[in-house]
Write a protein that holds these residues in place. Structure first.
Motif, PDB file in Angstrom:
ATOM      1  N   ASN A   4       0.854  -1.185   0.000  1.00  0.00           N
ATOM      2  CA  ASN A   4       0.000   0.000   0.000  1.00  0.00           C
ATOM      3  C   ASN A   4       0.896   1.244   0.000  1.00  0.00           C
ATOM      4  OD1 ASN A   4      -1.756   2.129   0.503  1.00  0.00           O
ATOM      5  ND2 ASN A   4      -2.964   1.005   2.005  1.00  0.00           N
ATOM      6  N   PRO A   5       0.892   2.019  -1.071  1.00  0.00           N
ATOM      7  CA  PRO A   5       1.797   3.168  -1.147  1.00  0.00           C
ATOM      8  C   PRO A   5       1.575   4.197  -0.046  1.00  0.00           C
ATOM      9  CG  PRO A   5       0.150   3.232  -2.906  1.00  0.00           C
ATOM     10  CD  PRO A   5       0.042   1.888  -2.266  1.00  0.00           C
ATOM     11  N   TYR A   6       0.342   4.268   0.479  1.00  0.00           N
ATOM     12  CA  TYR A   6       0.074   5.229   1.546  1.00  0.00           C
ATOM     13  C   TYR A   6       0.760   4.846   2.858  1.00  0.00           C
ATOM     14  CZ  TYR A   6      -3.524   7.000  -1.595  1.00  0.00           C
ATOM     15  OH  TYR A   6      -4.198   7.512  -2.674  1.00  0.00           O
ATOM     16  N   GLU A   7       1.141   3.584   3.002  1.00  0.00           N
ATOM     17  CA  GLU A   7       1.775   3.116   4.227  1.00  0.00           C
ATOM     18  C   GLU A   7       3.299   3.271   4.193  1.00  0.00           C
ATOM     19  OE1 GLU A   7       0.297   2.219   6.859  1.00  0.00           O
ATOM     20  OE2 GLU A   7      -1.760   1.768   6.266  1.00  0.00           O
ATOM     21  N   ARG A   8       3.834   3.686   3.062  1.00  0.00           N
ATOM     22  CA  ARG A   8       5.288   3.839   2.973  1.00  0.00           C
ATOM     23  C   ARG A   8       5.731   5.152   3.604  1.00  0.00           C
ATOM     24  NH1 ARG A   8       4.901   2.631  -3.408  1.00  0.00           N
ATOM     25  NH2 ARG A   8       3.966   0.538  -3.221  1.00  0.00           N
ATOM     26  N   PRO A   9       6.863   5.158   4.267  1.00  0.00           N
ATOM     27  CA  PRO A   9       7.370   6.425   4.820  1.00  0.00           C
ATOM     28  C   PRO A   9       7.904   7.318   3.716  1.00  0.00           C
ATOM     29  CG  PRO A   9       8.978   4.685   5.133  1.00  0.00           C
ATOM     30  CD  PRO A   9       7.756   4.021   4.563  1.00  0.00           C
ATOM     31  N   SER A  10       7.951   8.601   3.975  1.00  0.00           N
ATOM     32  CA  SER A  10       8.580   9.522   3.028  1.00  0.00           C
ATOM     33  C   SER A  10      10.088   9.368   3.128  1.00  0.00           C
ATOM     34  CB  SER A  10       8.174  10.958   3.350  1.00  0.00           C
ATOM     35  OG  SER A  10       8.703  11.343   4.622  1.00  0.00           O
ATOM     36  N   MET A  11      10.819   9.922   2.180  1.00  0.00           N
ATOM     37  CA  MET A  11      12.279   9.838   2.244  1.00  0.00           C
ATOM     38  C   MET A  11      12.822  10.626   3.425  1.00  0.00           C
ATOM     39  SD  MET A  11      13.338   7.674   0.167  1.00  0.00           S
ATOM     40  CE  MET A  11      14.955   7.956   0.857  1.00  0.00           C
ATOM     41  N   LYS A  12      12.131  11.674   3.793  1.00  0.00           N
ATOM     42  CA  LYS A  12      12.560  12.440   4.964  1.00  0.00           C
ATOM     43  C   LYS A  12      12.466  11.579   6.213  1.00  0.00           C
ATOM     44  CE  LYS A  12      11.497  16.635   7.595  1.00  0.00           C
ATOM     45  NZ  LYS A  12      10.624  17.844   7.685  1.00  0.00           N
ATOM     46  N   THR A  13      11.359  10.863   6.351  1.00  0.00           N
ATOM     47  CA  THR A  13      11.178   9.982   7.503  1.00  0.00           C
ATOM     48  C   THR A  13      12.172   8.829   7.461  1.00  0.00           C
ATOM     49  OG1 THR A  13       8.815  10.522   7.590  1.00  0.00           O
ATOM     50  CG2 THR A  13       9.533   8.524   8.736  1.00  0.00           C
ATOM     51  N   ALA A  14      12.385   8.257   6.277  1.00  0.00           N
ATOM     52  CA  ALA A  14      13.331   7.149   6.146  1.00  0.00           C
ATOM     53  C   ALA A  14      14.733   7.575   6.565  1.00  0.00           C
ATOM     54  CB  ALA A  14      13.338   6.644   4.703  1.00  0.00           C
ATOM     55  N   LEU A  15      15.144   8.764   6.161  1.00  0.00           N
ATOM     56  CA  LEU A  15      16.470   9.262   6.547  1.00  0.00           C
ATOM     57  C   LEU A  15      16.557   9.479   8.048  1.00  0.00           C
ATOM     58  CD1 LEU A  15      19.271  10.257   5.746  1.00  0.00           C
ATOM     59  CD2 LEU A  15      18.270  12.520   5.292  1.00  0.00           C
ATOM     60  N   GLN A  16      15.495   9.991   8.636  1.00  0.00           N
ATOM     61  CA  GLN A  16      15.484  10.198  10.094  1.00  0.00           C
ATOM     62  C   GLN A  16      15.560   8.876  10.842  1.00  0.00           C
ATOM     63  OE1 GLN A  16      11.879  12.465  10.582  1.00  0.00           O
ATOM     64  NE2 GLN A  16      12.917  14.437  10.318  1.00  0.00           N
ATOM     65  N   ILE A  17      14.933   7.821  10.305  1.00  0.00           N
ATOM     66  CA  ILE A  17      15.005   6.496  10.929  1.00  0.00           C
ATOM     67  C   ILE A  17      16.437   5.967  10.871  1.00  0.00           C
ATOM     68  CG2 ILE A  17      14.276   4.093  10.686  1.00  0.00           C
ATOM     69  CD1 ILE A  17      11.557   5.163   9.740  1.00  0.00           C
ATOM     70  N   LEU A  18      17.112   6.153   9.733  1.00  0.00           N
ATOM     71  CA  LEU A  18      18.481   5.667   9.574  1.00  0.00           C
ATOM     72  C   LEU A  18      19.459   6.413  10.492  1.00  0.00           C
ATOM     73  CD1 LEU A  18      18.614   5.280   5.683  1.00  0.00           C
ATOM     74  CD2 LEU A  18      18.712   3.425   7.369  1.00  0.00           C
ATOM     75  N   THR A  19      19.185   7.664  10.743  1.00  0.00           N
ATOM     76  CA  THR A  19      20.077   8.448  11.606  1.00  0.00           C
ATOM     77  C   THR A  19      19.657   8.404  13.068  1.00  0.00           C
ATOM     78  OG1 THR A  19      18.774  10.448  11.125  1.00  0.00           O
ATOM     79  CG2 THR A  19      20.693  10.006   9.729  1.00  0.00           C
ATOM     80  N   GLY A  20      18.603   7.658  13.375  1.00  0.00           N
ATOM     81  CA  GLY A  20      18.160   7.526  14.765  1.00  0.00           C
ATOM     82  C   GLY A  20      17.319   8.676  15.259  1.00  0.00           C
ATOM     83  N   GLU A  21      16.861   9.542  14.400  1.00  0.00           N
ATOM     84  CA  GLU A  21      16.063  10.685  14.799  1.00  0.00           C
ATOM     85  C   GLU A  21      14.573  10.365  14.830  1.00  0.00           C
ATOM     86  OE1 GLU A  21      16.978  14.114  12.434  1.00  0.00           O
ATOM     87  OE2 GLU A  21      19.085  13.558  12.264  1.00  0.00           O
ATOM     88  N   SER A  22      14.185   9.206  14.326  1.00  0.00           N
ATOM     89  CA  SER A  22      12.782   8.820  14.311  1.00  0.00           C
ATOM     90  C   SER A  22      12.682   7.317  14.549  1.00  0.00           C
ATOM     91  CB  SER A  22      12.135   9.197  12.971  1.00  0.00           C
ATOM     92  OG  SER A  22      10.762   8.870  12.952  1.00  0.00           O
ATOM     93  N   VAL A  23      11.519   6.889  15.040  1.00  0.00           N
ATOM     94  CA  VAL A  23      11.324   5.474  15.350  1.00  0.00           C
ATOM     95  C   VAL A  23      10.796   4.746  14.125  1.00  0.00           C
ATOM     96  CG1 VAL A  23      10.904   5.928  17.781  1.00  0.00           C
ATOM     97  CG2 VAL A  23       8.981   5.928  16.175  1.00  0.00           C
ATOM     98  N   LEU A  24      10.972   3.439  14.124  1.00  0.00           N
ATOM     99  CA  LEU A  24      10.504   2.616  13.024  1.00  0.00           C
ATOM    100  C   LEU A  24       8.982   2.587  12.960  1.00  0.00           C
ATOM    101  CD1 LEU A  24      12.890  -0.465  13.205  1.00  0.00           C
ATOM    102  CD2 LEU A  24      12.549   0.982  11.191  1.00  0.00           C
ATOM    103  N   PRO A  25       8.415   2.558  11.782  1.00  0.00           N
ATOM    104  CA  PRO A  25       6.953   2.413  11.686  1.00  0.00           C
ATOM    105  C   PRO A  25       6.562   0.973  11.989  1.00  0.00           C
ATOM    106  CG  PRO A  25       7.938   2.414   9.507  1.00  0.00           C
ATOM    107  CD  PRO A  25       9.048   2.712  10.471  1.00  0.00           C
ATOM    108  N   ASN A  26       5.333   0.783  12.381  1.00  0.00           N
ATOM    109  CA  ASN A  26       4.822  -0.567  12.632  1.00  0.00           C
ATOM    110  C   ASN A  26       4.416  -1.200  11.312  1.00  0.00           C
ATOM    111  OD1 ASN A  26       5.055  -0.414  15.475  1.00  0.00           O
ATOM    112  ND2 ASN A  26       3.142   0.766  15.591  1.00  0.00           N
ATOM    113  N   ILE A  27       4.939  -2.392  11.073  1.00  0.00           N
ATOM    114  CA  ILE A  27       4.557  -3.124   9.870  1.00  0.00           C
ATOM    115  C   ILE A  27       4.034  -4.492  10.280  1.00  0.00           C
ATOM    116  CG2 ILE A  27       6.236  -1.941   8.402  1.00  0.00           C
ATOM    117  CD1 ILE A  27       7.991  -4.423   8.573  1.00  0.00           C
ATOM    118  N   PRO A  28       3.083  -5.042   9.572  1.00  0.00           N
ATOM    119  CA  PRO A  28       2.529  -6.355   9.935  1.00  0.00           C
ATOM    120  C   PRO A  28       3.578  -7.452   9.788  1.00  0.00           C
ATOM    121  CG  PRO A  28       1.741  -5.656   7.777  1.00  0.00           C
ATOM    122  CD  PRO A  28       2.476  -4.492   8.349  1.00  0.00           C
ATOM    123  N   THR A  29       3.467  -8.474  10.603  1.00  0.00           N
ATOM    124  CA  THR A  29       4.424  -9.582  10.544  1.00  0.00           C
ATOM    125  C   THR A  29       4.277 -10.384   9.254  1.00  0.00           C
ATOM    126  OG1 THR A  29       2.869 -10.956  11.773  1.00  0.00           O
ATOM    127  CG2 THR A  29       4.563  -9.787  13.045  1.00  0.00           C
TER     128      THR A  29
END
Length: 460
Positions: A399-424
């Motif tokens: 679902n494309p709406y559930e994907r993080p933006s590149m800004k959010t993805a970069l913040q996750i990689l640098t530890g500035e944001s938490v991981l989104p919840n994804i189904p198992t």
């Protein structure tokens, strides 16, 4: 000649047969003359008779035949001359038109490039031929969907990479303009630096800064071809740095430019590595700029990209969006971390991807760390590796709406944001996609326009 007596008229004194046709022209006047020596004598012609052979019919027949051939040849020669003249004029006109089209194309390309904010240097074809050894196959660095890249050495001993577009490429000029005008206006440490371009004699060329370590895919999958170079094994730190570098580049393209740029062809072979193995995103032949205000997608008549990196909705919406770029980035993350290629191509009503399926299966059973490339021998930060893999799955969400933006993805990689919840368990792809009730963090790229039926795939 005879005397005047009637009796002797039948017995001429002088008689001589003579064929005058050998001595006289066709038209003559006939007269009489005589001579008596030193004596005077008076003669009088009482009567005379002149006969000749009638040759008029012969000349008339010859003249008739000549005139007949003349009337036959004149029209034939006239038609032939007119035909040859028409062919010559048509050939000259077409050659002139073709030359004008080439000149017009040259002017169009030059105008569009020179109108960009920072037009790069324009090279002469002879200089690039000399730099690449007249495009010697020994200097080939790689091949892509639209051209071949050669290693070159300029007159000032500067090493460059020269991309030569295929001559039969219908999109060659369009890709050249897109590449030069797009990347020429961008400045980021994780983007390949554009040096110049050339369009001459129907040759389309782009000149880049030379990357000593080549493309990322050759290092990740080098063992498949027995091409491992000692000292260039990609450990986890290098791989994590590559992922972060590309995330920074995409965040810059999506959010930090005056005009948003959609790359549309993110993959390992388009990631170049410099002498220090820093990642630089290249090949902007498919890239397109879009206005940030009110429009976050690029419409297209056919799907553009590379099979395996293309989001499943690409086959339905027929346009590039920031979400399709994010999906390709997610595939790249899993590819770099796991050392696995994307896998089989998409089939009708089957949007599976082997590396995505593999990592999601490992995540389902609680062993996602086991998906990391076995060649690393477990020599990596497990917490960091798990974060990278889960982020990759989030970016590849059906679902494309559930994907993080590149800004959010970069913040996750640098530890500035938490991981989104994804189904198992990997969600099934459903279209039209349903947007979550609260999606402030996501763009509205997919909410505009109607679905476009797609029948043509244009992979690279």
């Amino acid at each position: 000649m005879s005397n005047q007596t009637g009796e002797n008229e039948r017995n001429p004194i002088i008689s001589m047969p003579l064929d005058l046709s050998s001595y006289l022209p066709e038209d003559v006047f006939v007269g009489f003359s005589a001579s008596t020596g030193i004596y005077n004598q008076l003669n009088c012609i009482k009567a005379w008779n002149f006969t000749s052979t009638d040759i008029g019919n012969y000349n008339e027949n010859n003249n008739g035949v000549s005139l007949l051939w003349l009337w036959i040849l004149i029209p034939i020669i006239s038609v032939l001359v007119m035909f040859l003249g028409g062919v010559f004029i048509c050939f000259t006109w077409r050659r002139k038109k073709k030359r004008m089209q080439v000149l017009d194309q040259d002017e169009i390309i030059e105008i569009q490039i020179q109108n960009s904010a920072t037009a790069p240097q324009r090279f002469q074809l002879k200089d690039l031929k000399r730099a690449t050894g007249n495009f010697d196959p020994k200097n080939i660095l790689g091949r892509g969907g639209c051209g071949v890249v050669f290693k070159g050495l300029l007159a000032d001993n500067k090493e460059v990479a020269v991309k030569r577009f295929f001559r039969d490429s219908s999109q060659g000029a369009k890709d050249l303009i897109a590449e030069v005008t797009t990347i020429g206006n961008l400045h980021h440490k994780n983007l390949v630096k554009l040096i110049g371009w050339c369009y001459e004699s129907n040759e389309l060329l782009v000149v880049y800064e030379f990357m000593p370590n080549g493309s990322l895919d050759k290092l990740i999958f080098c063992e498949e071809n027995g091409e491992i170079r000692e000292g260039l094994r990609l450990n986890w730190e290098i791989r994590h740095g590559i992922i972060c570098g590309i995330a920074q580049a995409l965040d810059y393209l999506h959010n930090r430019c005056q005009k948003r740029v959609l790359h549309r062809d993110i993959k390992a072979s388009n990631i170049m590595l410099d002498s220090e193995l820093n990642a630089q995103l290249g090949d902007f032949g498919l890239a397109r700029t879009v206005q940030v205000n009110g429009k976050t997608h690029h419409s297209t008549k056919e799907i553009a990209g590379t099979i395996g990196y293309m989001a499943p909705e690409s086959f339905h919406i027929g346009r590039a969006t920031v979400e399709t770029d994010v999906f390709a980035f997610g595939v790249l993350i899993l590819e770099v971390a796991c050392g696995r290629k994307p896998g089989k191509q998409y089939e009708e009503n089957n949007y599976s991807n082997r590396v995505i399926e593999y990592v999601w299966d490992m995540y389902k059973i609680g062993r996602i760390i086991d998906a990391i490339d076995v060649r690393l021998d477990r020599d990596f930060d497990e917490e960091q590796a798990e974060c990278v893999l889960i982020l990759g799955l989030a970016c590849c969400h059906p679902n494309p709406y559930e994907r993080p933006s590149m800004k959010t993805a970069l913040q996750i990689l640098t530890g500035e944001s938490v991981l989104p919840n994804i189904p198992t368990e990997k969600p099934a792809f459903v279209w039209p996609a349903r947007a979550p009730s609260s999606n402030e963090a996501y763009g509205d790229s997919l909410q505009e326009g109607q679905l476009t039926p797609i029948t043509v795939l244009s992979g690279r």
